[in-house]
Design a protein around this motif. Structure first.
Motif, PDB file in Angstrom:
ATOM      1  N   SER A   1       0.835  -1.202   0.000  1.00 33.85           N
ATOM      2  CA  SER A   1       0.000   0.000   0.000  1.00 33.85           C
ATOM      3  C   SER A   1       0.872   1.254   0.000  1.00 33.85           C
ATOM      4  CB  SER A   1      -0.923   0.023   1.219  1.00 33.85           C
ATOM      5  OG  SER A   1      -1.800  -1.070   1.181  1.00 33.85           O
TER       6      SER A   1
ATOM      7  N   GLN B   1      -7.411   0.479   0.069  1.00 40.76           N
ATOM      8  CA  GLN B   1      -7.706  -0.753   0.781  1.00 40.76           C
ATOM      9  C   GLN B   1      -8.961  -0.599   1.643  1.00 40.76           C
ATOM     10  OE1 GLN B   1      -4.147  -1.916   2.725  1.00 40.76           O
ATOM     11  NE2 GLN B   1      -4.911  -3.911   3.326  1.00 40.76           N
TER      12      GLN B   1
ATOM     13  N   ASP C   1      -6.343  -1.694  -4.405  1.00 39.46           N
ATOM     14  CA  ASP C   1      -5.683  -2.259  -3.224  1.00 39.46           C
ATOM     15  C   ASP C   1      -6.674  -3.180  -2.518  1.00 39.46           C
ATOM     16  OD1 ASP C   1      -4.049  -2.814  -1.103  1.00 39.46           O
ATOM     17  OD2 ASP C   1      -3.577  -0.726  -0.611  1.00 39.46           O
ATOM     18  N   GLU C   2      -6.483  -4.461  -2.683  1.00 33.77           N
ATOM     19  CA  GLU C   2      -7.372  -5.489  -2.117  1.00 33.77           C
ATOM     20  C   GLU C   2      -8.853  -5.245  -2.415  1.00 33.77           C
ATOM     21  OE1 GLU C   2      -6.455  -7.144   1.615  1.00 33.77           O
ATOM     22  OE2 GLU C   2      -4.430  -6.346   1.567  1.00 33.77           O
TER      23      GLU C   2
ATOM     24  N   GLY D   1      -3.024  -2.804   6.730  1.00 36.59           N
ATOM     25  CA  GLY D   1      -4.372  -3.343   6.902  1.00 36.59           C
ATOM     26  C   GLY D   1      -4.397  -4.669   7.658  1.00 36.59           C
TER      27      GLY D   1
HETATM   28 MG   LIG Z   1      -1.979  -2.742   2.394  1.00 33.56          MG
END
Ligand SMILES: [Mg+2]
Ligand SMILES: Nc1ncnc2c1ncn2[C@@H]1O[C@H](COP(=O)(O)OP(=O)(O)OP(=O)(O)O)[C@@H](O)[C@H]1O
Length: 509
Positions: free
Chosen positions: A45, A89, A168-169, A409
């Motif tokens: 990230s 995220q 991001d995810e 995260g």
């Molecule tokens: Mg991350």
């Protein structure tokens, strides 16, 4: 010769002495889908935040070359102007604004200085069509699920002319069907010439969608792999630096008596009390047992667990909760905690963590009784206990005094788990416990869950990942539309059978 749309060379990024990126090199080919993989805290990230200008030029070392030009972005807007759009995220929509307001927030469609709502709505409708979302643009974001919010974020990206899309995810909070749709969408964008960078801990998705994969470890680039014949095992090896032979610890259950029961549980919607959210649920856990609840998004699993955990959800709740043969009160959270219940939320930011506090405070906040004498907190014990959980969970941080808001995260998720494990509950509900957690850390968490079960506790795992349910649980309930639709022993269960039960209309339990 390949044509790179983006090159990031020798990127170094520090946060007050902590080196998040020590030497990262990344080359993205025009039109490809490029995946970034790495353990929690590896720097994925952070790298994307450097790219998007969130961490502006001057706050990092190294070069960003985009479309053949050295870029010195001052902020997000600067990179957006070049067509680089990042979807973070943690989703960043405003819950109390409508979909159309969110999409054009900061980019208002105005005529003579007045917002043209008709135009805004028209454009929103078209954008929602692009991402395959059939929904009224006027409803509030708080009223749609995370899966749909994710699509709104992507629609928002398309309201700016995007050429490099960073996700991001994106599928961390989505179920399998929603994930498959989203990945299909990214492939479609590729056909339209859009380049994507995707970060994900779901390695099966990476394998199915990415053209190339770059692996980061401890803030450094380890390797970039061509995805012609890549296996998940090979990616894991790059991420953790060694082979990981088992994804789940071996389970030797020692299951005792039924000691926790929920009977005839019915829950109504918190605001619209005429809507039934859970209907006549019967559920039990034995000592030492790990029970799973499988269901699609909206099946009512979270609502069930939260309503049992101190009526944290719902209104007009009826039914009984019985522990060790006695009815117990779960009328509010303190009563539930006092009776040995704990619930780890799926929404760690809203419900799980206090972002203004550090790891130590977040870990101990639900167990203050354990670290206080006569109402005064024993600061030394607080530190010792918080440190113990940080070590057990392998939470990556400079120390337990780091603010949780600056953790990666996955490491935030580990703090949420630490907090509830420290309460030493008898019955622990875990709602999507490994969302956003890397494979190595998942194994650690599974091991801790196993240890709790071995100590005679009862565990209930709610998960959208069927392999996780099948890998961990002794017995599995399925839910659909607020009812229990099935109950199977793990030895008899498989994915297909669970999927069938998860979509069954009538109640069988
Ligand atoms: Mg991350
Ligand atoms: N604002 C900050 N202040 C201090 N440290 C930070 C900050 N932001 C990130 N870090 C640290 O930088 C490291 C990399 O974090 P990053 O969020 O990039 O990891 P990640 O690879 O995205 O992990 P995850 O898979 O868990 O999301 C972590 O150790 C994190 O604690």
């Amino acid at each position: 010769m390949s044509d790179y749309i983006l090159e990031m060379n020798n990127i170094v990024k520090e946060f007050s002495g902590v080196r998040a990126l020590s030497n990262v090199n990344l080359k993205i080919e025009r039109g490809e889908i490029h995946a970034l993989c790495g353990e929690n805290g590896a720097g994925k990230s952070t790298l994307m935040n450097v790219l998007s200008g969130l961490y502006p030029y001057g706050s990092y070392e190294g070069d960003i070359i985009y479309e053949g030009e050295v870029c010195k972005f001052k902020d997000l807007r600067d990179s957006e102007e070049k067509g680089i759009v990042i979807i973070h995220q943690e989703l960043a929509l405003s819950p109390y604004l409508s979909i159309k307001e969110n999409i054009f927030l900061g980019n208002e469609q105005a005529k003579h200085g007045v917002i043209d709502w008709e135009l805004t709505e028209k454009k929103t409708e078209n954008l929602l069509k692009t991402v395959g979302l059939k929904i009224n643009p006027n409803i509030l974001v708080s009223q749609i699920g995370v899966g749909q919010q994710q699509l709104v974020e992507i629609a928002k990206a398309f309201s700016k002319s995007v050429r490099l899309l960073i996700l991001d995810e994106p599928t961390a909070a989505l179920n399998e069907e929603e994930s498959a749709n989203l990945l299909g969408l990214i492939k479609e964008f590729k056909n339209q010439g859009i380049t994507s960078i995707i970060i994900s801990h779901k390695l099966n998705e990476i394998v199915s969608v990415a053209d190339r994969i770059t692996i980061l470890r401890d803030g450094e680039t380890i390797e970039t792999l061509e995805n012609s014949m890549i296996s998940e095992e090979r990616i894991i090896k790059g991420m953790v630096g060694r082979d990981l032979t088992n994804r789940y610890p071996e389970r030797h259950p020692n299951i005792g008596e039924v000691f926790f029961e929920v009977k005839d549980w019915t829950v109504h919607h918190p605001i619209d009390s005429s809507r039934v959210i859970n209907k006549d649920i019967n559920f039990h856990i034995r000592k030492g047992e790990i029970v799973g609840i499988a269901g699609l998004m909206g099946a009512g699993r979270t609502e069930f667990a939260m309503s049992v955990f101190g009526h944290s959800y719902g209104s007009n709740i009826s039914g009984q909760v019985i522990k060790d043969g006695q009815e117990i009160s779960v009328k509010d959270v303190p009563a539930a905690v006092k009776n040995g219940l704990a619930y780890v939320s799926e929404d760690r930011k809203a419900l799980g963590l206090n972002l203004l506090m550090d790891i130590r405070e977040n870990t101990t906040i639900a167990s203050l009784g354990k670290i206080s004498h006569g109402g005064v907190i024993d600061k030394e014990k607080e530190i010792v206990d918080a440190e113990e959980y940080r070590k057990r969970m392998h939470t990556k941080a400079s120390s337990i005094f780091q603010k949780v808001s600056s953790l990666s995260g996955g490491n935030q998720q580990k703090v949420v788990l630490s907090k509830w494990l420290m309460t030493e509950p008898d019955i622990l509900f875990l709602d999507e416990p490994t969302r956003g957690i890397d494979v190595g850390a998942k194994y650690e968490i599974y091991t801790i869950i196993e240890e709790m079960a071995a100590a005679g506790k009862g565990i209930c795992i709610i998960s959208s990942e069927l392999p996780e349910i099948l890998g961990m649980c002794d017995r599995i309930y399925t839910m659909n539309e607020g009812r229990m639709t099935g109950e199977v022993m793990r030895v008899d269960a498989n994915q297909e059978m669970l999927m069938n039960l998860m979509t069954l209309e009538e109640s069988v339990v």
